[in-house]
Design a protein around this motif. Structure first.
Motif, mmCIF file in Angstrom:
data_model
loop_
_atom_site.group_PDB
_atom_site.id
_atom_site.type_symbol
_atom_site.label_atom_id
_atom_site.label_comp_id
_atom_site.label_asym_id
_atom_site.label_seq_id
_atom_site.Cartn_x
_atom_site.Cartn_y
_atom_site.Cartn_z
ATOM 1 N N MET A 138 0.817 -1.215 0.000
ATOM 2 C CA MET A 138 0.000 0.000 0.000
ATOM 3 C C MET A 138 0.852 1.267 0.000
ATOM 4 S SD MET A 138 -2.647 -1.421 2.917
ATOM 5 C CE MET A 138 -3.875 -0.133 2.869
ATOM 6 N N ALA A 139 2.155 1.107 -0.109
ATOM 7 C CA ALA A 139 3.080 2.231 0.039
ATOM 8 C C ALA A 139 2.801 3.341 -0.970
ATOM 9 C CB ALA A 139 4.522 1.750 -0.122
ATOM 10 N N GLU A 140 2.859 4.581 -0.487
ATOM 11 C CA GLU A 140 2.750 5.795 -1.294
ATOM 12 C C GLU A 140 1.375 5.992 -1.933
ATOM 13 O OE1 GLU A 140 6.928 7.062 -2.879
ATOM 14 O OE2 GLU A 140 6.503 5.080 -3.704
ATOM 15 N N ARG A 141 0.384 5.221 -1.478
ATOM 16 C CA ARG A 141 -0.942 5.348 -2.081
ATOM 17 C C ARG A 141 -2.052 5.369 -1.039
ATOM 18 N NH1 ARG A 141 1.347 1.214 -4.209
ATOM 19 N NH2 ARG A 141 -0.280 -0.360 -4.207
ATOM 20 N N THR A 142 -1.699 5.510 0.226
ATOM 21 C CA THR A 142 -2.703 5.446 1.291
ATOM 22 C C THR A 142 -2.482 6.574 2.284
ATOM 23 O OG1 THR A 142 -2.281 3.063 1.161
ATOM 24 C CG2 THR A 142 -3.894 3.798 2.769
ATOM 25 N N SER A 143 -3.546 7.255 2.663
ATOM 26 C CA SER A 143 -3.424 8.292 3.685
ATOM 27 C C SER A 143 -3.198 7.639 5.045
ATOM 28 C CB SER A 143 -4.689 9.155 3.731
ATOM 29 O OG SER A 143 -5.775 8.423 4.288
ATOM 30 N N LEU A 144 -2.561 8.362 5.933
ATOM 31 C CA LEU A 144 -2.235 7.813 7.250
ATOM 32 C C LEU A 144 -3.500 7.481 8.040
ATOM 33 C CD1 LEU A 144 -0.090 7.043 9.292
ATOM 34 C CD2 LEU A 144 -0.063 9.423 10.089
ATOM 35 N N LYS A 145 -4.534 8.312 7.930
ATOM 36 C CA LYS A 145 -5.779 8.043 8.653
ATOM 37 C C LYS A 145 -6.428 6.744 8.170
ATOM 38 C CE LYS A 145 -6.902 12.872 9.662
ATOM 39 N NZ LYS A 145 -7.877 13.977 9.429
ATOM 40 N N ALA A 146 -6.470 6.565 6.854
ATOM 41 C CA ALA A 146 -7.057 5.337 6.311
ATOM 42 C C ALA A 146 -6.239 4.126 6.713
ATOM 43 C CB ALA A 146 -7.164 5.430 4.793
ATOM 44 N N TYR A 147 -4.915 4.267 6.708
ATOM 45 C CA TYR A 147 -4.056 3.131 7.063
ATOM 46 C C TYR A 147 -4.200 2.798 8.545
ATOM 47 C CZ TYR A 147 -0.161 -0.061 7.216
ATOM 48 O OH TYR A 147 0.594 -1.187 7.379
ATOM 49 N N THR A 148 -4.377 3.802 9.388
ATOM 50 C CA THR A 148 -4.585 3.557 10.817
ATOM 51 C C THR A 148 -5.842 2.734 11.045
ATOM 52 O OG1 THR A 148 -3.465 5.637 11.395
ATOM 53 C CG2 THR A 148 -4.904 4.643 13.066
ATOM 54 N N LEU A 149 -6.909 3.064 10.329
ATOM 55 C CA LEU A 149 -8.153 2.290 10.433
ATOM 56 C C LEU A 149 -7.930 0.857 9.960
ATOM 57 C CD1 LEU A 149 -11.192 2.251 11.034
ATOM 58 C CD2 LEU A 149 -11.586 2.990 8.673
ATOM 59 N N TYR A 150 -7.185 0.703 8.860
ATOM 60 C CA TYR A 150 -6.872 -0.649 8.371
ATOM 61 C C TYR A 150 -6.110 -1.444 9.432
ATOM 62 C CZ TYR A 150 -3.513 -4.003 6.621
ATOM 63 O OH TYR A 150 -2.708 -5.098 6.507
ATOM 64 N N SER A 151 -5.092 -0.831 10.046
ATOM 65 C CA SER A 151 -4.283 -1.535 11.045
ATOM 66 C C SER A 151 -5.124 -2.017 12.210
ATOM 67 C CB SER A 151 -3.162 -0.620 11.563
ATOM 68 O OG SER A 151 -2.220 -0.352 10.564
ATOM 69 N N PHE A 152 -6.101 -1.201 12.591
ATOM 70 C CA PHE A 152 -6.955 -1.570 13.721
ATOM 71 C C PHE A 152 -7.877 -2.733 13.358
ATOM 72 C CE2 PHE A 152 -10.751 -1.182 16.354
ATOM 73 C CZ PHE A 152 -10.197 -1.067 17.619
ATOM 74 N N LEU A 153 -8.445 -2.689 12.148
ATOM 75 C CA LEU A 153 -9.448 -3.685 11.761
ATOM 76 C C LEU A 153 -8.855 -4.962 11.171
ATOM 77 C CD1 LEU A 153 -12.165 -1.363 10.167
ATOM 78 C CD2 LEU A 153 -12.150 -2.366 12.461
ATOM 79 N N ASN A 154 -7.611 -4.892 10.684
ATOM 80 C CA ASN A 154 -7.028 -6.074 10.046
ATOM 81 C C ASN A 154 -6.839 -7.227 11.025
ATOM 82 O OD1 ASN A 154 -5.766 -7.234 7.532
ATOM 83 N ND2 ASN A 154 -4.035 -7.423 8.931
ATOM 84 N N THR A 155 -6.884 -6.926 12.322
ATOM 85 C CA THR A 155 -6.805 -7.993 13.325
ATOM 86 C C THR A 155 -7.888 -9.038 13.099
ATOM 87 O OG1 THR A 155 -5.873 -6.455 14.944
ATOM 88 C CG2 THR A 155 -6.848 -8.473 15.799
ATOM 89 N N LEU A 156 -9.061 -8.597 12.671
ATOM 90 C CA LEU A 156 -10.149 -9.537 12.381
ATOM 91 C C LEU A 156 -9.767 -10.494 11.260
ATOM 92 C CD1 LEU A 156 -13.343 -7.275 12.568
ATOM 93 C CD2 LEU A 156 -12.773 -9.202 14.074
ATOM 94 N N THR A 157 -9.052 -9.961 10.251
ATOM 95 C CA THR A 157 -8.632 -10.792 9.122
ATOM 96 C C THR A 157 -7.677 -11.881 9.571
ATOM 97 O OG1 THR A 157 -8.796 -8.817 7.732
ATOM 98 C CG2 THR A 157 -7.646 -10.720 6.800
#
Length: 255
Positions: A138-157
Motif C-alpha cells: 500500500m506504500a505511497e498510495r494510502t493516507s495515514l488516517k485510512a491506514y490507521t483504520l486498516y491496522s486496527f481492523l485487520n486484526t479480524l482478518t
C-alpha cells in the motif's frame, strides 16, 4: 519423589525430570522464557519491514512508511488486546469451530497469568506481522488516517484463521491441518490482504508509464539492512513456534 526418564535423540541422551513436563497443555517457566524471548526477536521485524519499505519508496515518503509500521504495532496491538486474542484463543463456553470467545480486554488471574500473557504476547507479534506485511503493498498510495483504520481492523482478518488452525476447537485443526510459524494464518492472510489492497489502490502514479522518470530508491542501504533484520527475525518466528523447550520441543527448535 521425582522420576527421571531418558529421551532418545540423535544429539545426546538427555535426562528430563517428569515434574518439569507439562501434562495439561500449559507451559512451564522455561517455556515462557523461550516464548517471550522469541517474541522480542519477532518484534524487531517491524524495524526490518520499516527499513526495507522506507528504502524502496521515494525520499518524500520515507517518514510516512516508517510511521505506518509503528501504527501496525500501536493500533493493531490495541485491537488484538481488545478482541483479537479473545477471538483467536478464547476459552469461553460459547466458542465454536469458527472462533473463540473469552479474554476480551486480555487479562488473567494469578492461576493462569503466565500461560495467558506469554501466549498473548507471542501471538501479538504474529498478528502485527500479518498486518505489516501489507504496508509495502500500500506504500505511497494510502493516507495515514485510512491506514490507521486498516491496522486496527485487520486484526479480524488474522485472528479468525488463527483460531481455525491453532485452537483445538478450530475446524481446520480438527481436520488435521498443521500450520508451522503462521504459513497460512500469518503469511497467506497477509499476502492475500496485500493483493486485495494492490488491486483496489492500483499502481503508483507513473509506475508503468514509459514517459515518466524512473523511480529512485530512497536508500538501498536501508533496504539491505531491513532485509537482514527480517532474516534473523525469522529465526525467532520459526524456532519460537515450538512454543516452549520442555519435553522434546527444544530438539525441534534446534532443528
Amino acid at each position: 519423589m521425582k522420576t527421571n526418564l531418558t529421551l532418545n535423540s540423535t544429539i545426546a541422551p538427555t535426562k528430563v525430570d517428569l515434574d518439569e513436563i507439562s501434562t495439561d497443555g500449559g507451559i512451564l517457566s522455561g517455556d515462557a522464557t523461550w516464548i517471550l524471548t522469541s517474541a522480542f526477536i519477532i518484534f524487531t521485524m517491524q524495524s526490518g519491514f520499516g527499513l526495507l519499505e522506507a528504502g524502496m519508496v521515494s525520499r518524500k515518503n520515507e517518514a510516512n512508511i516508517m510511521v505506518k509500521n509503528a501504527v501496525d504495532v500501536v493500533y493493531g496491538g490495541l485491537s488484538y488486546w481488545l478482541f483479537g486474542f479473545a477471538l483467536s484463543f478464547g476459552k469461553g463456553e460459547q466458542r465454536n469451530s469458527f472462533c473463540g470467545l473469552g479474554y476480551f480486554l486480555t487479562d488473567a488471574d494469578d492461576g493462569e497469568m503466565g500461560h495467558v500473557f506469554s501466549k498473548y504476547f507471542f501471538q501479538l507479534s504474529f498478528a502485527t506481522t500479518a498486518t505489516t506485511i501489507v504496508s509495502g503493498a500500500m506504500a505511497e498510495r494510502t493516507s495515514l488516517k485510512a491506514y490507521t483504520l486498516y491496522s486496527f481492523l485487520n486484526t479480524l482478518t488474522y485472528c479468525i484463521p488463527a483460531f481455525w488452525v491453532w485452537d483445538d476447537s478450530g475446524w481446520l485443526r480438527k481436520m488435521g491441518a498443521v500450520d508451522v510459524a503462521g504459513s497460512g494464518a500469518v503469511h497467506l492472510v497477509g499476502g492475500v490482504s496485500g493483493l486485495v489492497a494492490t488491486i483496489m489502490l492500483k499502481p503508483r502514479i507513473g509506475r508503468f508509464d514509459e514517459n515518466s522518470p524512473s523511480k529512485q530508491m530512497a536508500s538501498p542501504t536501508n533496504v539491505m539492512l531491513g532485509t537482514f533484520m527480517l532474516w534473523w527475525g525469522w529465526l525467532g518466528f520459526n524456532c519460537g513456534s515450538t512454543f516452549g523447550i520442555s519435553g522434546k520441543k527444544w530438539i525441534l527448535a534446534s532443528r
